[in-house]
Motif scaffolding. Structure first.
Motif, PDB file in Angstrom:
ATOM      1  N   ASP A  56       0.833  -1.208   0.000  1.00 19.93           N
ATOM      2  CA  ASP A  56       0.000   0.000   0.000  1.00 19.93           C
ATOM      3  C   ASP A  56       0.866   1.255   0.000  1.00 19.93           C
ATOM      4  OD1 ASP A  56      -2.425  -1.348   0.031  1.00 19.93           O
ATOM      5  OD2 ASP A  56      -2.523  -1.415   2.212  1.00 19.93           O
ATOM      6  N   GLU A  57       1.876   1.256   0.848  1.00 20.62           N
ATOM      7  CA  GLU A  57       2.737   2.432   0.983  1.00 20.62           C
ATOM      8  C   GLU A  57       3.587   2.692  -0.256  1.00 20.62           C
ATOM      9  OE1 GLU A  57       4.832   1.391   4.525  1.00 20.62           O
ATOM     10  OE2 GLU A  57       3.265   2.153   5.876  1.00 20.62           O
ATOM     11  N   SER A  58       3.789   1.669  -1.078  1.00 25.47           N
ATOM     12  CA  SER A  58       4.607   1.835  -2.282  1.00 25.47           C
ATOM     13  C   SER A  58       3.870   2.587  -3.380  1.00 25.47           C
ATOM     14  CB  SER A  58       5.034   0.466  -2.822  1.00 25.47           C
ATOM     15  OG  SER A  58       3.939  -0.195  -3.457  1.00 25.47           O
ATOM     16  N   GLY A  59       2.538   2.588  -3.325  1.00 28.74           N
ATOM     17  CA  GLY A  59       1.760   3.261  -4.355  1.00 28.74           C
ATOM     18  C   GLY A  59       1.474   2.404  -5.571  1.00 28.74           C
ATOM     19  N   VAL A  60       1.955   1.177  -5.599  1.00 27.61           N
ATOM     20  CA  VAL A  60       1.687   0.281  -6.716  1.00 27.61           C
ATOM     21  C   VAL A  60       0.205  -0.066  -6.755  1.00 27.61           C
ATOM     22  CG1 VAL A  60       2.062  -2.073  -7.591  1.00 27.61           C
ATOM     23  CG2 VAL A  60       3.990  -0.726  -6.788  1.00 27.61           C
ATOM     24  N   SER A  61      -0.391  -0.030  -7.942  1.00 29.73           N
ATOM     25  CA  SER A  61      -1.780  -0.439  -8.107  1.00 29.73           C
ATOM     26  C   SER A  61      -1.823  -1.960  -8.192  1.00 29.73           C
ATOM     27  CB  SER A  61      -2.360   0.185  -9.378  1.00 29.73           C
ATOM     28  OG  SER A  61      -3.672  -0.274  -9.606  1.00 29.73           O
ATOM     29  N   TYR A  62      -2.441  -2.579  -7.190  1.00 27.49           N
ATOM     30  CA  TYR A  62      -2.393  -4.039  -7.152  1.00 27.49           C
ATOM     31  C   TYR A  62      -3.743  -4.640  -6.818  1.00 27.49           C
ATOM     32  CZ  TYR A  62      -2.471  -3.972  -2.002  1.00 27.49           C
ATOM     33  OH  TYR A  62      -2.834  -3.810  -0.689  1.00 27.49           O
ATOM     34  N   GLY A  63      -3.882  -5.910  -7.145  1.00 26.52           N
ATOM     35  CA  GLY A  63      -5.084  -6.652  -6.811  1.00 26.52           C
ATOM     36  C   GLY A  63      -4.732  -7.861  -5.967  1.00 26.52           C
ATOM     37  N   ILE A  64      -5.736  -8.411  -5.281  1.00 26.85           N
ATOM     38  CA  ILE A  64      -5.557  -9.571  -4.420  1.00 26.85           C
ATOM     39  C   ILE A  64      -6.421 -10.712  -4.943  1.00 26.85           C
ATOM     40  CG2 ILE A  64      -5.814 -10.483  -2.069  1.00 26.85           C
ATOM     41  CD1 ILE A  64      -5.728  -7.536  -1.111  1.00 26.85           C
ATOM     42  N   ILE A  65      -5.831 -11.898  -5.069  1.00 29.21           N
ATOM     43  CA  ILE A  65      -6.577 -13.083  -5.480  1.00 29.21           C
ATOM     44  C   ILE A  65      -6.106 -14.267  -4.646  1.00 29.21           C
ATOM     45  CG2 ILE A  65      -7.081 -12.361  -7.846  1.00 29.21           C
ATOM     46  CD1 ILE A  65      -4.637 -13.889  -8.786  1.00 29.21           C
ATOM     47  N   PRO A  66      -6.894 -15.346  -4.600  1.00 32.47           N
ATOM     48  CA  PRO A  66      -6.426 -16.538  -3.880  1.00 32.47           C
ATOM     49  C   PRO A  66      -5.173 -17.102  -4.535  1.00 32.47           C
ATOM     50  CG  PRO A  66      -8.778 -16.682  -4.408  1.00 32.47           C
ATOM     51  CD  PRO A  66      -8.237 -15.522  -5.167  1.00 32.47           C
ATOM     52  N   VAL A  67      -4.363 -17.812  -3.768  1.00 34.99           N
ATOM     53  CA  VAL A  67      -3.216 -18.508  -4.342  1.00 34.99           C
ATOM     54  C   VAL A  67      -3.753 -19.503  -5.363  1.00 34.99           C
ATOM     55  CG1 VAL A  67      -1.292 -20.063  -3.866  1.00 34.99           C
ATOM     56  CG2 VAL A  67      -1.853 -18.248  -2.238  1.00 34.99           C
ATOM     57  N   PRO A  68      -3.292 -19.473  -6.623  1.00 33.47           N
ATOM     58  CA  PRO A  68      -3.857 -20.340  -7.670  1.00 33.47           C
ATOM     59  C   PRO A  68      -3.675 -21.824  -7.375  1.00 33.47           C
ATOM     60  CG  PRO A  68      -2.517 -18.586  -8.620  1.00 33.47           C
ATOM     61  CD  PRO A  68      -2.262 -18.572  -7.149  1.00 33.47           C
ATOM     62  N   TYR A  69      -4.561 -22.632  -7.936  1.00 30.72           N
ATOM     63  CA  TYR A  69      -4.384 -24.079  -7.816  1.00 30.72           C
ATOM     64  C   TYR A  69      -3.308 -24.527  -8.802  1.00 30.72           C
ATOM     65  CZ  TYR A  69      -7.690 -24.258 -11.796  1.00 30.72           C
ATOM     66  OH  TYR A  69      -8.317 -24.072 -13.006  1.00 30.72           O
ATOM     67  N   LEU A  70      -2.654 -25.635  -8.479  1.00 27.57           N
ATOM     68  CA  LEU A  70      -1.505 -26.087  -9.265  1.00 27.57           C
ATOM     69  C   LEU A  70      -1.907 -26.672 -10.610  1.00 27.57           C
ATOM     70  CD1 LEU A  70       0.477 -27.685  -6.331  1.00 27.57           C
ATOM     71  CD2 LEU A  70       1.216 -25.716  -7.676  1.00 27.57           C
ATOM     72  N   SER A  71      -2.971 -27.468 -10.629  1.00 26.42           N
ATOM     73  CA  SER A  71      -3.463 -28.057 -11.877  1.00 26.42           C
ATOM     74  C   SER A  71      -4.881 -28.559 -11.661  1.00 26.42           C
ATOM     75  CB  SER A  71      -2.554 -29.212 -12.334  1.00 26.42           C
ATOM     76  OG  SER A  71      -2.597 -30.270 -11.391  1.00 26.42           O
ATOM     77  N   GLU A  72      -5.545 -28.944 -12.742  1.00 29.59           N
ATOM     78  CA  GLU A  72      -6.911 -29.444 -12.642  1.00 29.59           C
ATOM     79  C   GLU A  72      -6.970 -30.630 -11.691  1.00 29.59           C
ATOM     80  OE1 GLU A  72      -9.687 -28.274 -13.804  1.00 29.59           O
ATOM     81  OE2 GLU A  72      -8.748 -26.608 -14.876  1.00 29.59           O
ATOM     82  N   GLY A  73      -7.974 -30.635 -10.831  1.00 27.83           N
ATOM     83  CA  GLY A  73      -8.133 -31.725  -9.888  1.00 27.83           C
ATOM     84  C   GLY A  73      -7.499 -31.466  -8.538  1.00 27.83           C
ATOM     85  N   LEU A  74      -6.714 -30.387  -8.426  1.00 25.86           N
ATOM     86  CA  LEU A  74      -6.080 -30.028  -7.160  1.00 25.86           C
ATOM     87  C   LEU A  74      -6.668 -28.717  -6.645  1.00 25.86           C
ATOM     88  CD1 LEU A  74      -2.305 -30.827  -7.857  1.00 25.86           C
ATOM     89  CD2 LEU A  74      -3.930 -32.183  -6.521  1.00 25.86           C
ATOM     90  N   GLU A  75      -6.790 -28.609  -5.340  1.00 22.61           N
ATOM     91  CA  GLU A  75      -7.317 -27.398  -4.723  1.00 22.61           C
ATOM     92  C   GLU A  75      -6.202 -26.609  -4.053  1.00 22.61           C
ATOM     93  OE1 GLU A  75     -11.043 -27.767  -2.438  1.00 22.61           O
ATOM     94  OE2 GLU A  75     -10.935 -29.904  -2.927  1.00 22.61           O
ATOM     95  N   SER A  76      -6.424 -25.322  -3.938  1.00 22.67           N
ATOM     96  CA  SER A  76      -5.491 -24.459  -3.215  1.00 22.67           C
ATOM     97  C   SER A  76      -6.256 -23.778  -2.078  1.00 22.67           C
ATOM     98  CB  SER A  76      -4.902 -23.407  -4.150  1.00 22.67           C
ATOM     99  OG  SER A  76      -4.112 -22.490  -3.442  1.00 22.67           O
ATOM    100  N   VAL A  77      -5.867 -24.081  -0.841  1.00 19.97           N
ATOM    101  CA  VAL A  77      -6.544 -23.505   0.324  1.00 19.97           C
ATOM    102  C   VAL A  77      -5.496 -23.019   1.318  1.00 19.97           C
ATOM    103  CG1 VAL A  77      -8.236 -23.872   2.157  1.00 19.97           C
ATOM    104  CG2 VAL A  77      -8.415 -25.171   0.025  1.00 19.97           C
ATOM    105  N   PRO A  78      -5.483 -21.736   1.659  1.00 23.88           N
ATOM    106  CA  PRO A  78      -4.451 -21.207   2.553  1.00 23.88           C
ATOM    107  C   PRO A  78      -4.690 -21.571   4.009  1.00 23.88           C
ATOM    108  CG  PRO A  78      -6.014 -19.495   2.054  1.00 23.88           C
ATOM    109  CD  PRO A  78      -6.423 -20.685   1.229  1.00 23.88           C
ATOM    110  N   MET A  79      -3.628 -21.492   4.775  1.00 20.86           N
ATOM    111  CA  MET A  79      -3.721 -21.571   6.227  1.00 20.86           C
ATOM    112  C   MET A  79      -3.822 -20.151   6.780  1.00 20.86           C
ATOM    113  SD  MET A  79      -0.761 -22.664   8.909  1.00 20.86           S
ATOM    114  CE  MET A  79      -0.825 -24.424   8.617  1.00 20.86           C
ATOM    115  N   SER A  80      -4.618 -19.987   7.822  1.00 19.38           N
ATOM    116  CA  SER A  80      -4.700 -18.688   8.484  1.00 19.38           C
ATOM    117  C   SER A  80      -4.272 -18.807   9.931  1.00 19.38           C
ATOM    118  CB  SER A  80      -6.124 -18.127   8.407  1.00 19.38           C
ATOM    119  OG  SER A  80      -7.033 -18.965   9.112  1.00 19.38           O
ATOM    120  N   VAL A  81      -3.693 -17.724  10.441  1.00 19.34           N
ATOM    121  CA  VAL A  81      -3.327 -17.625  11.852  1.00 19.34           C
ATOM    122  C   VAL A  81      -4.009 -16.369  12.389  1.00 19.34           C
ATOM    123  CG1 VAL A  81      -1.465 -17.346  13.510  1.00 19.34           C
ATOM    124  CG2 VAL A  81      -1.113 -18.768  11.479  1.00 19.34           C
ATOM    125  N   THR A  82      -4.802 -16.530  13.432  1.00 18.83           N
ATOM    126  CA  THR A  82      -5.589 -15.423  13.975  1.00 18.83           C
ATOM    127  C   THR A  82      -5.021 -14.955  15.313  1.00 18.83           C
ATOM    128  OG1 THR A  82      -7.579 -16.295  12.901  1.00 18.83           O
ATOM    129  CG2 THR A  82      -7.904 -14.692  14.679  1.00 18.83           C
TER     130      THR A  82
END
Length: 432
Positions: free
Chosen positions: A290-316
Motif C-alpha cells: 500500500d505504501e509503495s503506491g503500486v496499483s495491485y489486486g488480491i486473489i487466492p493462491v492459484p491451484y496447481l493443476s486441474e483436480g487439485l485445490e489451493s486452500v491457505p492456512m490462516s493464523v488469527t
C-alpha cells in the motif's frame, strides 16, 4: 394578490428552513451515533471508582493501535485506564502464567496467536467470551475467526486480526488468474513493450517457508480434526498429497525460481518497484505494498493443476481475558473494543488485517472488492492447529517441500515425512 404571493413565498421559505433544520438535526444525530457507537459499552459500564486494565502484547506492531484504543476508552469513560504493556518473551503464554500465578502480576487482557489456545486453556488463562453473542458469530467474523477463537466447544477469544497467504498482481500490467497453467501461458507469451520495459519477471515467490506454501498441499492433510484441536487426529490423502507435492516442485523449472535467492523480502521489493507482476505474500505484507503506491489486486493462491485445490492456512491473533483479572466486566469491554469497536483502525495503525469481516460492507471499504475477497478467503481457510506439540508436523512439512524442491523424489520425501510423524506419535503415546 401581492400579499398572497408574499405569503406563499414566506411559507416556502419557512418550509425550506424546517426541511434544512431537520436535515441538520438528522446529520448531527447520525454523526453523534457514529462517534459514540464504538464507545457505547465503555460509557454504560456501572463503575464508580477508577479501574486500570493492563493489556499485554508481544508484537510491537500493535503498539499504536492499542494506544489509540486506550485513548478512546479514556475519553468515553474517565474511570477506565487501559495500560498497554509490551512484553518481550519467547513464549507469552508461559510468561503470563509465571507472572499471574507465581508473581501476582496478572494482565487483565492479553494478545496471543490462536495456535496457543490449548496451552492457555490447560494453564487456566482463558475466560469464556460469552457476553456479546450478537457480535462474536460467523456473520460478523466468518468461520475461520470463530473456529480460531474457540476451544472445547466454547468461545474464548476475541478475534483481532489474521495472517494468511494470498497472491497479489500488478493491475497496471497484469490481470487475475486462477491456475498456474494460466500463469505459465502469460509467462510464455509475454511481450516486452516500451510501456512495460521495467518489468523483470512475470512470477516469482519464496518457496522456502511453510506458511506461504501451505495452500498447495494443505487441503490434503487434516491436522487436529474439524476443530483443529485434537492431537490424536491426523490424516493424509496420500494420492492427492503426492500429486500436489510433485506439481509444486515443477514450479521451480517452469518459472526459473531459485529457493536461495527468491526470498519474500526480495519478491516484495521487486513487486513494489513494478518489476514483478505476480507474487505470493502474507496479508501482513499488504501495508508495505500500500505504501509503495503500486496499483495491485488480491486473489487466492492459484491451484496447481486441474483436480487439485489451493486452500491457505490462516493464523488469527486473539484478545483474551485473563480469569485472574480483578474486574471482569471492564476487561471484557476492553477486549471487545480491541477486536470489534475500534477494528476499522487496525489495518492503518498495525499493518495487520482486521478479523471483522463486516467492515467490508460499510464505510471506506464498501467498494473495495479486493478487501471483500480477502475476508471470503479467510473465512474458508484452514485454521492452524491449536494443540501443544503440533509444530513438529509443520516443521516436517517444511523439510519435505525443501527436499522435493531440491531434487529428492516425491516418494522418498513423503515416506520420510510420514515415518517421522509416526515415530513422533508413537513416542508421545509411550510417554502418555
Amino acid at each position: 394578490l401581492h400579499r398572497l404571493i408574499r405569503r406563499q413565498r414566506q411559507m416556502c421559505i419557512r418550509d425550506r428552513l424546517i426541511s434544512v433544520t431537520m436535515i441538520c438535526v438528522t446529520l448531527v444525530s447520525v454523526t453523534a451515533c457514529g462517534k459514540t457507537d464504538r464507545d457505547e459499552e465503555a460509557k454504560k459500564l456501572g463503575i464508580e471508582t477508577p479501574v486500570t486494565i493492563n493489556v499485554w502484547y508481544d508484537n510491537k506492531d500493535y503498539e499504536s493501535y492499542l494506544n489509540t484504543v486506550a485513548s478512546g476508552l479514556k475519553s468515553a469513560n474517565n474511570l477506565i485506564t487501559v495500560n498497554p504493556v509490551y512484553v518481550e518473551a519467547q513464549d507469552i503464554v508461559d510468561t503470563i502464567y509465571t507472572e499471574t500465578v507465581r508473581n501476582n502480576n496478572a494482565p487483565d487482557v492479553y494478545l496471543m496467536s490462536a495456535e496457543n489456545n490449548d496451552k492457555a486453556y490447560l494453564l487456566g488463562l482463558m475466560l469464556e467470551n460469552d457476553s456479546y453473542k450478537d457480535i462474536y458469530n460467523e456473520q460478523i467474523y466468518g468461520k475461520a475467526a470463530i473456529r480460531s477463537a474457540s476451544y472445547k466447544g466454547k468461545l474464548y477469544g476475541y478475534p483481532v486480526s489474521f495472517s494468511m497467504p494470498v497472491m497479489v498482481y500488478n493491475k497496471q500490467y497484469a490481470s487475475t488468474v486462477e491456475s498456474y497453467e494460466q500463469l505459465k501461458q502469460i509467462s510464455d507469451n509475454y511481450v516486452v513493450t516500451e510501456e512495460n520495459a521495467g518489468v523483470a519477471k512475470v512470477f516469482d515467490f519464496d518457496p522456502s517457508g511453510m506458511f506461504l506454501n501451505y495452500p498447495y498441499i494443505g487441503r490434503y492433510m487434516n491436522i487436529g480434526g474439524d476443530e483443529a484441536e485434537d492431537a490424536a487426529s491426523f490424516t493424509i490423502d496420500e494420492q492427492h498429497f503426492k500429486q500436489a507435492v510433485k506439481e509444486y516442485a515443477q514450479l521451480k523449472d517452469t518459472f526459473g525460481i531459485d529457493r536461495q535467492s527468491s526470498t519474500l523480502d526480495e519478491c516484495l521489493d521487486e513487486f513494489t518497484q513494478n518489476k514483478l507482476l505476480y507474487t505470493i505474500v502474507s496479508t501482513d505484507n499488504l501495508k508495505k505494498i500500500d505504501e509503495s503506491g503500486v496499483s495491485y489486486g488480491i486473489i487466492p493462491v492459484p491451484y496447481l493443476s486441474e483436480g487439485l485445490e489451493s486452500v491457505p492456512m490462516s493464523v488469527t491473533t486473539l484478545a483474551i481475558v485473563n480469569p485472574y483479572t480483578s474486574n471482569i466486566a471492564v476487561a471484557k469491554t476492553v477486549a471487545r473494543a480491541i477486536s470489534y469497536d475500534y477494528a476499522e483502525d487496525i489495518q492503518s495503525l498495525s499493518g495487520h488485517t482486521s478479523a471483522r469481516a463486516d467492515l467490508t460492507k460499510k464505510g471506506k471499504n464498501a467498494d473495495n472488492t479486493d478487501y471483500n475477497m480477502l475476508h471470503d478467503i479467510y473465512s474458508d481457510s484452514i485454521v492452524k492447529a491449536k494443540y501443544v506439540g503440533v509444530q513438529n508436523i509443520y516443521t516436517q512439512y517444511e523439510i519435505l517441500i525443501h527436499q522435493v524442491w531440491d531434487g529428492k523424489s516425491v516418494d522418498d520425501a513423503y515416506n520420510e515425512f510420514h515415518n517421522c510423524l509416526l515415530y513422533t506419535s508413537d513416542a508421545a503415546d509411550e510417554l502418555d
